[in-house]
Design a protein around this motif. Structure first.
Motif, PDB file in Angstrom:
ATOM      1  N   PRO A   1     -95.052 -29.215 -10.932  1.00 43.70           N
ATOM      2  CA  PRO A   1     -94.703 -30.513 -11.465  1.00 43.70           C
ATOM      3  C   PRO A   1     -93.763 -30.296 -12.641  1.00 43.70           C
ATOM      4  O   PRO A   1     -93.584 -29.176 -13.033  1.00 43.70           O
ATOM      5  CB  PRO A   1     -96.027 -31.087 -11.916  1.00 43.70           C
ATOM      6  CG  PRO A   1     -97.019 -30.004 -11.866  1.00 43.70           C
ATOM      7  CD  PRO A   1     -96.398 -28.839 -11.191  1.00 43.70           C
ATOM      8  N   PRO A   2     -93.223 -31.004 -13.190  1.00 39.65           N
ATOM      9  CA  PRO A   2     -92.556 -32.263 -13.373  1.00 39.65           C
ATOM     10  C   PRO A   2     -91.323 -32.420 -12.489  1.00 39.65           C
ATOM     11  O   PRO A   2     -91.204 -31.755 -11.479  1.00 39.65           O
ATOM     12  CB  PRO A   2     -92.149 -32.223 -14.834  1.00 39.65           C
ATOM     13  CG  PRO A   2     -91.876 -30.796 -15.095  1.00 39.65           C
ATOM     14  CD  PRO A   2     -92.863 -30.061 -14.220  1.00 39.65           C
ATOM     15  N   SER A   3     -90.429 -33.247 -12.938  1.00 44.52           N
ATOM     16  CA  SER A   3     -89.217 -33.533 -12.170  1.00 44.52           C
ATOM     17  C   SER A   3     -88.300 -32.316 -12.100  1.00 44.52           C
ATOM     18  O   SER A   3     -88.227 -31.534 -13.034  1.00 44.52           O
ATOM     19  CB  SER A   3     -88.428 -34.680 -12.816  1.00 44.52           C
ATOM     20  OG  SER A   3     -89.179 -35.871 -12.782  1.00 44.52           O
ATOM     21  N   VAL A   4     -87.611 -32.205 -10.974  1.00 43.31           N
ATOM     22  CA  VAL A   4     -86.596 -31.161 -10.813  1.00 43.31           C
ATOM     23  C   VAL A   4     -85.320 -31.817 -10.276  1.00 43.31           C
ATOM     24  O   VAL A   4     -85.378 -32.846  -9.612  1.00 43.31           O
ATOM     25  CB  VAL A   4     -87.046 -30.040  -9.841  1.00 43.31           C
ATOM     26  CG1 VAL A   4     -88.239 -29.289 -10.402  1.00 43.31           C
ATOM     27  CG2 VAL A   4     -87.359 -30.581  -8.454  1.00 43.31           C
ATOM     28  N   ASN A   5     -84.188 -31.229 -10.579  1.00 45.32           N
ATOM     29  CA  ASN A   5     -82.930 -31.712 -10.018  1.00 45.32           C
ATOM     30  C   ASN A   5     -82.809 -31.229  -8.583  1.00 45.32           C
ATOM     31  O   ASN A   5     -83.228 -30.127  -8.248  1.00 45.32           O
ATOM     32  CB  ASN A   5     -81.738 -31.203 -10.828  1.00 45.32           C
ATOM     33  CG  ASN A   5     -81.591 -31.930 -12.140  1.00 45.32           C
ATOM     34  OD1 ASN A   5     -81.741 -33.144 -12.195  1.00 45.32           O
ATOM     35  ND2 ASN A   5     -81.303 -31.201 -13.189  1.00 45.32           N
ATOM     36  N   VAL A   6     -82.217 -32.056  -7.755  1.00 44.28           N
ATOM     37  CA  VAL A   6     -81.939 -31.699  -6.370  1.00 44.28           C
ATOM     38  C   VAL A   6     -80.433 -31.519  -6.266  1.00 44.28           C
ATOM     39  O   VAL A   6     -79.672 -32.408  -6.653  1.00 44.28           O
ATOM     40  CB  VAL A   6     -82.432 -32.790  -5.403  1.00 44.28           C
ATOM     41  CG1 VAL A   6     -82.062 -32.452  -3.981  1.00 44.28           C
ATOM     42  CG2 VAL A   6     -83.937 -32.972  -5.540  1.00 44.28           C
ATOM     43  N   THR A   7     -79.989 -30.366  -5.767  1.00 46.38           N
ATOM     44  CA  THR A   7     -78.560 -30.103  -5.623  1.00 46.38           C
ATOM     45  C   THR A   7     -78.231 -29.781  -4.177  1.00 46.38           C
ATOM     46  O   THR A   7     -79.053 -29.233  -3.448  1.00 46.38           O
ATOM     47  CB  THR A   7     -78.094 -28.936  -6.514  1.00 46.38           C
ATOM     48  OG1 THR A   7     -78.858 -27.781  -6.208  1.00 46.38           O
ATOM     49  CG2 THR A   7     -78.221 -29.272  -7.984  1.00 46.38           C
ATOM     50  N   VAL A   8     -77.015 -30.142  -3.792  1.00 49.45           N
ATOM     51  CA  VAL A   8     -76.515 -29.888  -2.449  1.00 49.45           C
ATOM     52  C   VAL A   8     -75.247 -29.062  -2.588  1.00 49.45           C
ATOM     53  O   VAL A   8     -74.386 -29.371  -3.414  1.00 49.45           O
ATOM     54  CB  VAL A   8     -76.189 -31.204  -1.716  1.00 49.45           C
ATOM     55  CG1 VAL A   8     -75.533 -30.931  -0.376  1.00 49.45           C
ATOM     56  CG2 VAL A   8     -77.447 -32.032  -1.530  1.00 49.45           C
ATOM     57  N   THR A   9     -75.132 -28.036  -1.777  1.00 46.74           N
ATOM     58  CA  THR A   9     -73.927 -27.220  -1.732  1.00 46.74           C
ATOM     59  C   THR A   9     -73.248 -27.455  -0.390  1.00 46.74           C
ATOM     60  O   THR A   9     -73.898 -27.401   0.653  1.00 46.74           O
ATOM     61  CB  THR A   9     -74.270 -25.725  -1.896  1.00 46.74           C
ATOM     62  OG1 THR A   9     -74.955 -25.554  -3.136  1.00 46.74           O
ATOM     63  CG2 THR A   9     -73.015 -24.873  -1.875  1.00 46.74           C
ATOM     64  N   THR A  10     -71.940 -27.751  -0.445  1.00 50.32           N
ATOM     65  CA  THR A  10     -71.149 -27.944   0.768  1.00 50.32           C
ATOM     66  C   THR A  10     -69.922 -27.046   0.671  1.00 50.32           C
ATOM     67  O   THR A  10     -69.634 -26.507  -0.396  1.00 50.32           O
ATOM     68  CB  THR A  10     -70.681 -29.409   0.918  1.00 50.32           C
ATOM     69  OG1 THR A  10     -69.679 -29.666  -0.062  1.00 50.32           O
ATOM     70  CG2 THR A  10     -71.823 -30.392   0.800  1.00 50.32           C
ATOM     71  N   PRO A  11     -69.162 -26.922   1.759  1.00 51.85           N
ATOM     72  CA  PRO A  11     -67.930 -26.133   1.676  1.00 51.85           C
ATOM     73  C   PRO A  11     -66.919 -26.710   0.678  1.00 51.85           C
ATOM     74  O   PRO A  11     -66.072 -25.988   0.189  1.00 51.85           O
ATOM     75  CB  PRO A  11     -67.375 -26.193   3.100  1.00 51.85           C
ATOM     76  CG  PRO A  11     -68.570 -26.433   3.962  1.00 51.85           C
ATOM     77  CD  PRO A  11     -69.469 -27.316   3.134  1.00 51.85           C
ATOM     78  N   ALA A  12     -66.997 -27.998   0.368  1.00 50.47           N
ATOM     79  CA  ALA A  12     -66.032 -28.623  -0.536  1.00 50.47           C
ATOM     80  C   ALA A  12     -66.318 -28.325  -2.001  1.00 50.47           C
ATOM     81  O   ALA A  12     -65.423 -28.356  -2.826  1.00 50.47           O
ATOM     82  CB  ALA A  12     -65.992 -30.133  -0.317  1.00 50.47           C
ATOM     83  N   THR A  13     -67.530 -28.073  -2.360  1.00 50.47           N
ATOM     84  CA  THR A  13     -67.896 -27.807  -3.746  1.00 50.47           C
ATOM     85  C   THR A  13     -69.212 -27.054  -3.771  1.00 50.47           C
ATOM     86  O   THR A  13     -70.086 -27.308  -2.955  1.00 50.47           O
ATOM     87  CB  THR A  13     -67.999 -29.111  -4.557  1.00 50.47           C
ATOM     88  OG1 THR A  13     -68.194 -28.791  -5.931  1.00 50.47           O
ATOM     89  CG2 THR A  13     -69.120 -29.987  -4.099  1.00 50.47           C
ATOM     90  N   PRO A  14     -69.385 -26.129  -4.701  1.00 50.01           N
ATOM     91  CA  PRO A  14     -70.619 -25.365  -4.709  1.00 50.01           C
ATOM     92  C   PRO A  14     -71.890 -26.177  -4.888  1.00 50.01           C
ATOM     93  O   PRO A  14     -72.858 -25.907  -4.242  1.00 50.01           O
ATOM     94  CB  PRO A  14     -70.427 -24.383  -5.853  1.00 50.01           C
ATOM     95  CG  PRO A  14     -68.963 -24.205  -5.905  1.00 50.01           C
ATOM     96  CD  PRO A  14     -68.394 -25.562  -5.576  1.00 50.01           C
ATOM     97  N   ALA A  15     -71.915 -27.163  -5.763  1.00 53.20           N
ATOM     98  CA  ALA A  15     -73.177 -27.870  -5.944  1.00 53.20           C
ATOM     99  C   ALA A  15     -72.964 -29.240  -6.553  1.00 53.20           C
ATOM    100  O   ALA A  15     -72.225 -29.389  -7.510  1.00 53.20           O
ATOM    101  CB  ALA A  15     -74.130 -27.069  -6.829  1.00 53.20           C
ATOM    102  N   ILE A  16     -73.621 -30.247  -5.989  1.00 56.86           N
ATOM    103  CA  ILE A  16     -73.632 -31.580  -6.574  1.00 56.86           C
ATOM    104  C   ILE A  16     -75.078 -31.962  -6.793  1.00 56.86           C
ATOM    105  O   ILE A  16     -75.967 -31.556  -6.058  1.00 56.86           O
ATOM    106  CB  ILE A  16     -72.926 -32.623  -5.687  1.00 56.86           C
ATOM    107  CG1 ILE A  16     -73.544 -32.663  -4.289  1.00 56.86           C
ATOM    108  CG2 ILE A  16     -71.439 -32.353  -5.626  1.00 56.86           C
ATOM    109  CD1 ILE A  16     -73.076 -33.823  -3.456  1.00 56.86           C
TER     110      ILE A  16
END
Length: 181
Positions: free
Chosen positions: A132-147
């Protein structure tokens, strides 16, 4: 070479005859650059769209080789559902947004999730176990390493209300390098 349509990433251009160069262009747009050596220039990409030719203008003329840079649309995340889950993980979560095709990873904090489905507007994952607590969720795509998802997920019982905190900003900036002559 490729990078986001917003520009601002570093690119490396190699070739020869760069001493005294006065202009580096990506398509019609000039950009800031540094002549590192007679055979190496570093530049920041200007904003742009589509696939454009990279040229260097030096005292001996303007390069004519076909060296291309492709601008890509940055992925954006608009929602995460559900916004909370058990600390044991295993629940299915759906991330919605735009330009998400080809996602290479989804992370809850530092822990990778298992991608189940991936389309241009939606990614479904199995959430990993985590504290627990909150965590950030990130997505990596070919266009950018992480959002980063605009709403952190929280490791609380599913019935808990998760606070919504907007935070849409890249967690990293790509720095591709390629050769141009």
């Amino acid at each position: 070479m490729k990078g986001p349509s917003t520009g601002g990433i570093s690119v490396t251009i190699t070739g020869f005859g760069f001493t005294g160069a006065t202009l580096v262009r990506l398509g019609p747009n000039g950009t800031n650059f540094v002549i590192v050596t007679d055979t190496l220039i570093t530049a920041k990409t200007p904003p742009g769209t589509g696939t454009v030719q990279v040229t260097v203008t030096a005292p001996t003329g303007t390069s004519t080789q076909t060296v291309l840079f492709t601008y890509t649309s940055l992925p954006t995340l608009s929602s995460l559902n559900p916004t909370s889950g058990p600390t044991s993980g295993g629940n299915t979560a759906t991330l919605s947004g735009a330009n998400l095709s080809g996602a290479t990873s989804v992370r809850f904090g530092a822990t990778p999730a298992t991608i189940l489905t991936n389309t241009a507007n939606q990614i479904t994952v199995t959430a990993p176990a985590g504290p627990p607590p909150s965590v950030n969720v990130t997505v990596t795509t070919p266009a950018t390493p992480a959002i980063r998802c605009p709403t952190p997920t929280s490791r609380r019982p599913p019935s808990a209300i998760c606070p919504r905190t907007p935070a849409r900003q890249p967690a990293a900036t790509p720095s591709p390098s390629s050769a141009a002559t």
